[in-house]
Scaffold this active site. Structure first.
Site, PDB file in Angstrom:
ATOM      1  N   HIS A   1      -5.345   0.039   1.205  1.00 22.87           N
ATOM      2  CA  HIS A   1      -5.855  -1.270   1.643  1.00 22.87           C
ATOM      3  C   HIS A   1      -7.019  -1.123   2.609  1.00 22.87           C
ATOM      4  CE1 HIS A   1      -3.392  -0.548   5.250  1.00 22.87           C
ATOM      5  NE2 HIS A   1      -4.069  -1.520   5.824  1.00 22.87           N
TER       6      HIS A   1
ATOM      7  N   ASP B   1       0.873  -1.172   0.000  1.00 22.08           N
ATOM      8  CA  ASP B   1       0.000   0.000   0.000  1.00 22.08           C
ATOM      9  C   ASP B   1       0.915   1.227   0.000  1.00 22.08           C
ATOM     10  OD1 ASP B   1      -1.678   2.135   0.533  1.00 22.08           O
ATOM     11  OD2 ASP B   1      -2.845   1.084   2.068  1.00 22.08           O
TER      12      ASP B   1
ATOM     13  N   GLU C   1     -10.627  -3.113  14.784  1.00 22.64           N
ATOM     14  CA  GLU C   1      -9.376  -3.851  15.004  1.00 22.64           C
ATOM     15  C   GLU C   1      -8.166  -2.912  15.029  1.00 22.64           C
ATOM     16  OE1 GLU C   1      -8.883  -7.142  12.326  1.00 22.64           O
ATOM     17  OE2 GLU C   1     -10.046  -8.448  13.633  1.00 22.64           O
TER      18      GLU C   1
ATOM     19  N   GLU D   1       1.399   2.775  13.014  1.00 26.54           N
ATOM     20  CA  GLU D   1       0.348   2.703  11.999  1.00 26.54           C
ATOM     21  C   GLU D   1      -0.748   1.863  12.631  1.00 26.54           C
ATOM     22  OE1 GLU D   1      -2.185   1.410  10.137  1.00 26.54           O
ATOM     23  OE2 GLU D   1      -0.939   0.183   8.803  1.00 26.54           O
TER      24      GLU D   1
END
Length: 378
Positions: free
Chosen positions: A318, A76, A178, A169
């Site tokens: 993504h 990505d 999540e 990240e």
């Protein structure tokens, strides 16, 4: 999830249309290679909870032991090159500083920081990928700068009292699904120096509305007639599950509304639960089948504002976008507005899952509707 059209628009296109509330970010391709109402929501979710279901908490950390998910994230380029730019183009932030990388994965961000002149980087990774990260660090000659620590950030101990920078990240689908935000906030409160920096430091969640007749027919109405049998009882469950997918920008029929901005350097963990009003004004006569959520992240401590968007008018990531199908098909005329509110909260059983309550109404010339819908990301 093959869908619609290729969403590979240039990043500058997100400034087109009614997107004036967005920050303008540097294009991630400009890479420098080297020097260069919660209680109601809780009760409704309890009503639909299946106590026997495995939730994301059961496989979250194990999933990050598999190389495939790391390959997807590394490829990505919007994501990874933005972080690379932030670090390489702002070496003054990293020079001779102590850095903590929360959820380090393969260690790519830690290696960027080491290359940018950090004095030391502590890369914390809970999954078995930590073992690979150690080998990667050693292979690339940074063992004297990067220390990989295997374990949960809430359970490990650092060999230093304070760090100057926390980088992570942490974002998930719909920003909060999540995600590792609470781990970043825990690390911030325990280890970040008073004048320390969190990267990224801002995250904003947005909402818009789309026409999506063909895909709603395929995903939801499909259950009305399955090889001649009525399986419409499944529709209720199907419509409650947000769909993570790419949306073509031409489907957008309204303005884009900022729902929530989180300041990672100051917020409390509970701030990730919120109720936000919205008003989505139609930019043309159309039908509305779904609302779409996406997020931006920004690094405001850089010399020049940097960040990226996961919106339909930006280059694909993504994270894609999150589609919430409506039970109603709304017939909307230009200038009319869908008004309502969205309540977002971590699921009580598994905080990595997200419960969403959507209230919306439309009082137009050709359509009047008012409804409350519940969604669960798991």
């Amino acid at each position: 999830m093959g869908r619609r059209k290729n969403n590979n628009q240039s990043s500058t296109s997100k400034e087109e249309g009614n997107m004036s509330n967005h920050l303008r970010f540097q294009d991630a391709d400009e890479v420098v290679e080297d020097a260069a109402e919660s209680s109601n929501l809780d009760q409704s979710m309890c009503d639909i909870e299946d106590s026997d279901d495995k939730t994301s908490a059961d496989y979250y950390f194990d999933s990050y032991s598999h190389f495939g998910i790391h390959e997807e994230m590394l490829k990505d380029t919007v994501r990874t090159k933005t972080y690379q730019n932030v670090i390489y183009q702002n070496k003054f932030l990293f020079k001779n500083k102590i850095v903590l990388d929360v959820g380090a994965g393969t260690g790519i961000l830690s290696l960027f920081c080491a290359k940018a002149g950090a004095e030391h980087v502590y890369a914390v990774e809970c999954s078995h990928m930590a073992d690979m990260a150690k080998e990667i660090v050693e292979t690339n000659g940074y063992s004297n700068v990067v220390t990989v620590l295997k374990g949960k950030i809430e359970e490990i101990e650092l060999p230093v009292a304070k760090v100057d920078i926390i980088i992570s990240e942490w974002m998930g689908y719909f920003l909060l699904f999540e995600n590792m935000l609470n781990s970043v906030l825990y690390a911030r409160d325990k280890w970040l120096a008073d004048d320390g920096v969190v990267l990224p430091d801002k995250a904003s969640l947005y909402l818009t509305a789309i026409e999506d007749a063909d895909y709603k027919e395929d995903k939801i109405e499909f259950w009305n007639n399955v090889y001649g049998f009525d399986m419409s009882c499944i529709k209720k469950t199907a419509i409650m599950e947000p769909l993570v997918d790419t949306v073509d920008q031409n489907q957008i029929a309204t303005n884009c509304q900022l729902l929530k901005t989180m300041d990672i350097s100051k917020m409390a963990p509970g701030d990730a639960s919120f109720t936000a009003p919205f008003k989505l004004v139609a930019e043309r006569d159309d039908y509305i089948h779904a609302l779409v959520a996406y997020f931006d992240v920004s690094f405001t401590k850089c010399h020049k504002l940097m960040g990226f968007s996961t919106g339909p008018r930006s280059r694909a990531t993504h994270w894609k976008q999150t589609v919430l199908y409506l039970e109603d098909i709304l017939t909307i005329c230009e200038g009319e507005a869908i008004v309502g509110s969205m309540t977002v909260a971590p699921n009580k059983k598994n905080p990595r899952d997200v419960d969403i309550m959507l209230k919306y109404s439309l009082n137009g010339k050709r359509c009047s509707a008012s409804r409350v819908q519940y969604y669960k990301m798991r």
